[in-house]
Write an enzyme that holds these catalytic residues in place. Structure first.
Site, PDB file in Angstrom:
ATOM      1  N   ARG A  60      41.270  56.335  22.821  1.00 46.59           N
ATOM      2  CA  ARG A  60      40.951  55.475  23.956  1.00 46.59           C
ATOM      3  C   ARG A  60      41.891  55.822  25.096  1.00 46.59           C
ATOM      4  O   ARG A  60      43.092  56.015  24.912  1.00 46.59           O
ATOM      5  CB  ARG A  60      41.087  53.990  23.589  1.00 46.59           C
ATOM      6  CG  ARG A  60      39.966  53.453  22.710  1.00 46.59           C
ATOM      7  CD  ARG A  60      38.635  53.433  23.462  1.00 46.59           C
ATOM      8  NE  ARG A  60      37.529  52.917  22.653  1.00 46.59           N
ATOM      9  CZ  ARG A  60      36.718  53.677  21.943  1.00 46.59           C
ATOM     10  NH1 ARG A  60      36.882  54.995  21.914  1.00 46.59           N
ATOM     11  NH2 ARG A  60      35.724  53.137  21.252  1.00 46.59           N
ATOM     12  N   GLU A  79      38.035  55.982  32.978  1.00 50.36           N
ATOM     13  CA  GLU A  79      36.852  56.827  32.825  1.00 50.36           C
ATOM     14  C   GLU A  79      35.544  56.121  33.128  1.00 50.36           C
ATOM     15  O   GLU A  79      34.512  56.770  33.340  1.00 50.36           O
ATOM     16  CB  GLU A  79      36.785  57.399  31.406  1.00 50.36           C
ATOM     17  CG  GLU A  79      36.464  56.371  30.334  1.00 50.36           C
ATOM     18  CD  GLU A  79      36.406  56.992  28.937  1.00 50.36           C
ATOM     19  OE1 GLU A  79      35.370  56.837  28.281  1.00 50.36           O
ATOM     20  OE2 GLU A  79      37.386  57.613  28.513  1.00 50.36           O
TER      21      GLU A  79
END
Length: 345
Positions: A235, A264
């Site tokens: 992550r 992201e």
């Protein structure tokens, strides 16, 4: 029953339709290319469940709207659930289930691919050869055999990664508050500080919790062995991007490979090749010759997509029939477990 699938790409449709046909379940599926957010939540009106992915927004506001629209189940087609407000979900009475494991070998193997590409600089060599440049200057790497690899997080993916790196002849050390006995076959558990000080390569394989957010930060980067490489396929929020940029500029970190990025959500899984990407940190990272960034694709194999679709449908069936579901995040003591033994730096 109706399920609204958000952030749906063509491959999601293909594998989900195949799983639905195999299961024989009577289910109306609505595919939405948009991510779930406050602006798109209306697409879920009158649906029984929504199916979301890693960058969909499932906060308290969105959950409230979903509840008003009649949605009663949140199905994550991923392992991570940090994008879901679980407290609010429990208050509204939602059924929340994830896919806790889908081809961990796929993700682990991709992490190894990043390690090798970053180390042996195959991405640079490929670009050179395309231009007719066959020189070797600047492409020097090192043999993995005998090197120390530190693994933060020893779940299924972490153990798969350990097994592969053990095959290369690496010495393995790991840190995890919840020690997996399977890892003991390949290496030793140590404290985080010791792992960072010893490791030539550090690979992240832990979930994103408040206790793990920015586990790689200014202070822990300083603890890392000078010249070490960092790999993250878990992550993005595990890594403090600004701190990593500074470490690269100081030549302390020798290389960085990211398949995930903490901001992201507005960039990954869409084509921005003709756009201006308004993220200075990401663009700075892309400019480094010793950095590899890919678009959250470590999971992207046929085996993983098949399992994701199948388990998601199984979760939907459990919800519809009102039977216990082993993947129900709100069942049992998971919430208590994730906060009872936080990762301490």
């Amino acid at each position: 029953m109706t399920i609204s699938i958000f952030s749906a790409k063509q491959y999601d449709r293909t594998f989900f339709d195949q799983a639905k046909d195999r299961s024989g379940i009577k289910l109306t599926v609505r595919y939405h290319g948009e991510s779930l957010s406050r602006e798109t939540v209306a697409h879920a009106k009158d649906a029984t469940a929504v199916c979301v992915f890693v960058n969909d927004v499932v906060n308290a506001d969105v959950l409230k709207e979903l509840h008003i629209y009649g949605v009663r189940a949140i199905l994550l087609r991923c392992a991570g659930y940090n994008n879901v407000d679980l407290v609010a979900a429990e208050q509204f009475g939602f059924f929340v289930a994830n896919v806790p494991s889908y081809s961990p070998e796929s993700v682990a193997e991709y992490a190894v691919a990043l390690v090798q590409s970053l180390n042996r600089k195959t991405y640079l060599a490929h670009d050179r050869v395309r231009l007719g440049n066959f020189t070797l200057d600047g492409l020097l790497g090192f043999a993995l055999n005998g090197k120390t690899v530190g693994i933060i997080g020893t779940g299924k993916i972490g153990v798969c990664f350990a097994r592969i790196m053990h095959g290369f002849g690496c010495r393995l050390v790991a840190y995890d508050p919840f020690q997996n006995e399977e890892f003991a076959k390949y290496g030793d558990f140590v404290e985080l500080g010791a792992l960072l000080e010893q490791s030539d390569i550090v690979s992240l394989h832990c979930p994103l919790l408040e206790s793990t957010r920015h586990v790689i930060n200014k202070d822990t980067l300083k603890q890392m062995k000078s010249g070490a490489m960092l790999v993250n396929v878990s992550r993005g929020g595990l890594v403090d991007t600004d701190a990593v940029i500074e470490s690269l500029k100081e030549r302390h970190l020798s290389g960085l490979a990211l398949d995930v990025y903490e901001r992201e959500g507005s960039v990954f899984y869409t084509d921005h090749s003709t756009d201006i990407i308004d993220d200075d940190a990401l663009m700075r990272l892309v400019s480094f010759p010793n950095v590899i960034i890919t678009g959250h694709q470590a999971f992207f194999t046929g085996e993983a997509l098949t399992e994701i679709a199948s388990v998601t449908l199984d979760n939907m069936i459990c919800f519809s029939q009102g039977v216990p579901c082993k993947n129900n995040i709100l069942q049992g003591s998971l919430l208590a477990r994730q906060s009872s033994k936080p990762l301490r730096i």
